[in-house]
Scaffold this motif. Structure first.
Motif, mmCIF file in Angstrom:
data_model
loop_
_atom_site.group_PDB
_atom_site.id
_atom_site.type_symbol
_atom_site.label_atom_id
_atom_site.label_comp_id
_atom_site.label_asym_id
_atom_site.label_seq_id
_atom_site.Cartn_x
_atom_site.Cartn_y
_atom_site.Cartn_z
ATOM 1 N N SER A 1 37.928 71.777 35.211
ATOM 2 C CA SER A 1 36.747 71.246 34.475
ATOM 3 C C SER A 1 37.003 71.689 32.950
ATOM 4 O O SER A 1 37.285 72.865 32.472
ATOM 5 C CB SER A 1 35.268 71.754 34.920
ATOM 6 O OG SER A 1 34.456 71.490 33.897
ATOM 7 N N ALA B 1 35.252 71.867 29.538
ATOM 8 C CA ALA B 1 33.735 72.055 29.245
ATOM 9 C C ALA B 1 33.312 73.093 28.388
ATOM 10 O O ALA B 1 33.971 74.046 28.316
ATOM 11 C CB ALA B 1 32.967 71.550 30.386
ATOM 12 N N ILE C 1 30.121 74.307 32.160
ATOM 13 C CA ILE C 1 31.094 74.808 33.153
ATOM 14 C C ILE C 1 30.721 75.532 34.325
ATOM 15 O O ILE C 1 31.138 75.657 35.231
ATOM 16 C CB ILE C 1 32.257 75.595 32.147
ATOM 17 C CG1 ILE C 1 33.736 75.607 32.711
ATOM 18 C CG2 ILE C 1 31.956 77.061 31.847
ATOM 19 C CD1 ILE C 1 34.705 74.665 31.894
ATOM 20 N N ASP D 1 29.277 73.248 36.641
ATOM 21 C CA ASP D 1 30.667 72.696 37.381
ATOM 22 C C ASP D 1 31.214 73.493 38.555
ATOM 23 O O ASP D 1 31.387 72.631 39.439
ATOM 24 C CB ASP D 1 31.726 72.033 36.351
ATOM 25 C CG ASP D 1 31.132 70.903 35.273
ATOM 26 O OD1 ASP D 1 30.283 70.555 35.761
ATOM 27 O OD2 ASP D 1 31.796 70.666 34.384
ATOM 28 N N GLY E 1 37.663 75.285 41.886
ATOM 29 C CA GLY E 1 37.438 75.020 40.390
ATOM 30 C C GLY E 1 38.208 75.922 39.343
ATOM 31 O O GLY E 1 37.856 77.135 39.337
ATOM 32 N N SER F 1 38.621 76.349 34.927
ATOM 33 C CA SER F 1 37.969 76.092 33.941
ATOM 34 C C SER F 1 38.579 76.406 32.608
ATOM 35 O O SER F 1 39.022 77.537 32.567
ATOM 36 C CB SER F 1 36.323 76.980 33.951
ATOM 37 O OG SER F 1 36.802 78.299 34.318
ATOM 38 N N LYS G 1 37.716 66.939 35.244
ATOM 39 C CA LYS G 1 36.381 66.740 34.670
ATOM 40 C C LYS G 1 36.411 67.077 33.162
ATOM 41 O O LYS G 1 36.829 68.221 32.796
ATOM 42 C CB LYS G 1 35.184 66.961 35.287
ATOM 43 C CG LYS G 1 34.037 66.688 34.588
ATOM 44 C CD LYS G 1 32.653 67.500 35.157
ATOM 45 C CE LYS G 1 31.737 67.343 34.098
ATOM 46 N NZ LYS G 1 30.277 67.931 34.301
ATOM 47 N N CYS H 1 25.531 67.191 34.486
ATOM 48 C CA CYS H 1 26.849 67.545 34.814
ATOM 49 C C CYS H 1 26.965 67.553 36.273
ATOM 50 O O CYS H 1 27.986 67.686 37.107
ATOM 51 C CB CYS H 1 26.779 69.135 34.438
ATOM 52 S SG CYS H 1 26.751 69.256 32.593
ATOM 53 N N ALA I 1 30.351 66.187 37.914
ATOM 54 C CA ALA I 1 31.140 66.997 38.699
ATOM 55 C C ALA I 1 31.314 66.657 40.225
ATOM 56 O O ALA I 1 32.402 66.901 40.870
ATOM 57 C CB ALA I 1 30.854 68.567 38.556
ATOM 58 N N CYS J 1 33.533 63.421 40.481
ATOM 59 C CA CYS J 1 34.899 64.212 40.247
ATOM 60 C C CYS J 1 35.476 64.646 41.687
ATOM 61 O O CYS J 1 36.538 64.517 41.949
ATOM 62 C CB CYS J 1 34.884 65.295 39.195
ATOM 63 S SG CYS J 1 36.785 65.871 38.969
#
Ligand code: PXL
Length: 435
Positions: free
Chosen positions: A5, A7, A17, A20, A31, A33, A74, A208, A212, A215
């Motif tokens: 992500s 963000a 974030i 997400d 994930g 970031s 994303k 979001c 997310a 995604c």
């Protein structure tokens, strides 16, 4: 499954974030970031925002891409031109699908993208993306057109697609009056309209959560329409579950993603990479299934619409996971579950006497049936052979079987079925007998 992500940071952790990362976890994904900006805000007010320098945005992206395999990306909040140009520079040649969520204002009214960044956003980020997910207001801003009807939504989706993105979903959100809310998906050349009951819950984090979860579903390889469906469901449930943590807006609380799907897909990827597993995949190939608790029909059993096929030493998944995706293995699990409700998962493997001997030597409960003994009346009826065979094989059992096999019949391939409580349990049994 690994998802990146890119963000902004939201210290209240409802959106941005932090939101997400929670959504990705709910789908069993890892994930990563990359932070583009830091905001200070809570459920009542938006106080401040500062972008991260473009060189730091670039090096964050590089640090992830040079070390990890990424399945999807994303992009959320991008505050200014510099950030947009930095992201474009790093992702220009990327092959993975990019889900672009335009974020212009915070729920409490803070500016999250500068006005003068819009032209670069349209020119540089939209064409890089696989899908863009604006709400009605954001779609109006990107297209320069007003949206007053479903027809307008469709025209605007087409106009946005012309900017160079393959797919567009415009979320109707709370902009139309009436009990239903509509979302329009332009899936390449085809429109799909989704409708759901209006939720009267003002919340922080819903947008979001949708992009997310979309995604995560795309990263899993779902077809776009199914990915959107699953993301909508997840978002609606998470909004219904929103909680008053601060003194202002409720914060979206993520429910668990479809656990059946995530544990099955996890087990299938492990299955495919078992050493020489292809030797155990039969001519008719393999399916792996997992049912909801207390299933009543094939629709309650998730399986592959296609199969796990032999490719050299390993197995490869051909097709998507879907409830009702499997017929044979699913009906075998349903039949066992009628008597032993703890059994919810199963897989079929190639018949081999050595595999059976090994299972018995490992203390597994093995049973069988003879297809040649199937009554003619039953044979004539479509879809009755497996339930008949399985019920015959378990008739005298007091505890659930680990394995049921049959030696085939004229033109029918012999087969082994392995059963368990869940896909992990089935996988554990497979590992005991194939190694
Ligand atoms: O929900 C959109 C959003 C995205 N990213 C950040 C936000 C918000 C909404 O407030 O603060 C950082």
């Amino acid at each position: 499954m690994n998802i990146l992500s890119i963000a902004g940071s939201d210290p209240s952790s409802g959106a941005g974030i932090q939101g997400d990362m929670k959504t990705f976890s709910a789908f069993g994904a890892y994930g990563f970031s990359v932070i583009t900006a830091i905001t200070s805000q809570n459920t009542k007010n938006f106080f401040d925002v500062k972008p991260v320098s473009s060189s730091l945005v670039k090096s964050q992206i590089r640090s992830i891409l040079e070390d990890f395999h990424i399945d999807a990306i994303k992009i959320g909040m991008v505050y200014d031109k510099q950030t947009i140009r930095a992201i474009h520079h790093e992702l220009e040649n990327i092959k993975q699908p990019i889900i672009l969520d335009p974020i212009f204002k915070s729920t409490t009214g803070g500016i999250l993208q500068k006005e003068n960044a819009l032209s670069d956003f349209k020119k540089l980020l939209i064409p890089l993306s696989y899908i863009i997910t604006p709400n009605v207001t954001e779609a109006e801003k990107i297209s320069g057109n007003k949206i007053r009807s479903l027809g307008d939504m469709k025209n605007v989706a087409k106009k946005i697609q012309k900017l160079g993105v393959q797919n567009v979903i415009i979320k109707g959100g709370h902009f139309f009056s009436g009990p239903m809310v509509k979302d329009v998906l332009l899936d390449d050349k085809k429109f799909h309209v989704f409708a759901h009951n209006r939720l009267k819950i003002e919340n922080h984090g819903g947008g979001c959560t949708f992009s997310a979860s979309l995604c995560a579903n795309i990263a899993r390889g779902k077809r776009l329409k199914n990915a959107v469906d699953s993301a909508r469901l997840f978002t609606v449930e998470s909004i219904k579950n929103a909680t008053k943590i601060g003194s202002g807006l409720l914060i979206t609380r993520h429910v668990k993603g479809d656990e059946i799907e995530s544990s099955l897909s996890h087990a299938i990827s492990k299955f495919c990479s078992i050493d020489s597993i292809s030797e155990h995949i039969p001519e008719c190939q393999t399916n792996f299934v997992y049912s909801s608790s207390n299933p009543s029909s094939l629709k309650d059993v998730m399986g592959l619409e296609g199969r796990i096929v032999r490719t050299g030493e390993i197995g490869t998944v051909a097709g998507n996971l879907r409830y009702g995706g499997s017929k044979h293995v699913a009906s075998a699990v349903l039949e066992v579950a009628k008597k032993f409700s703890s059994v919810r998962s199963g897989v079929n493997l190639k018949y081999d006497t050595n595999t059976i001997k090994k299972a018995i030597s490992k203390g597994m409960k093995v049973s069988s049936y003879d297809r040649k003994e199937e009554p003619l009346e039953n044979k004539k009826k479509d879809g009755h052979t497996v339930p008949w065979g399985i019920s015959t094989a378990i008739a005298s059992l007091k505890t659930p079987p680990d394995i049921i096999f049959h030696r085939g019949d004229f033109g029918k391939e012999p087969m082994i079925l392995i059963f368990g409580k869940n896909p992990e349990d089935v996988l554990r049994k497979i590992l005991k007998i194939v190694r």
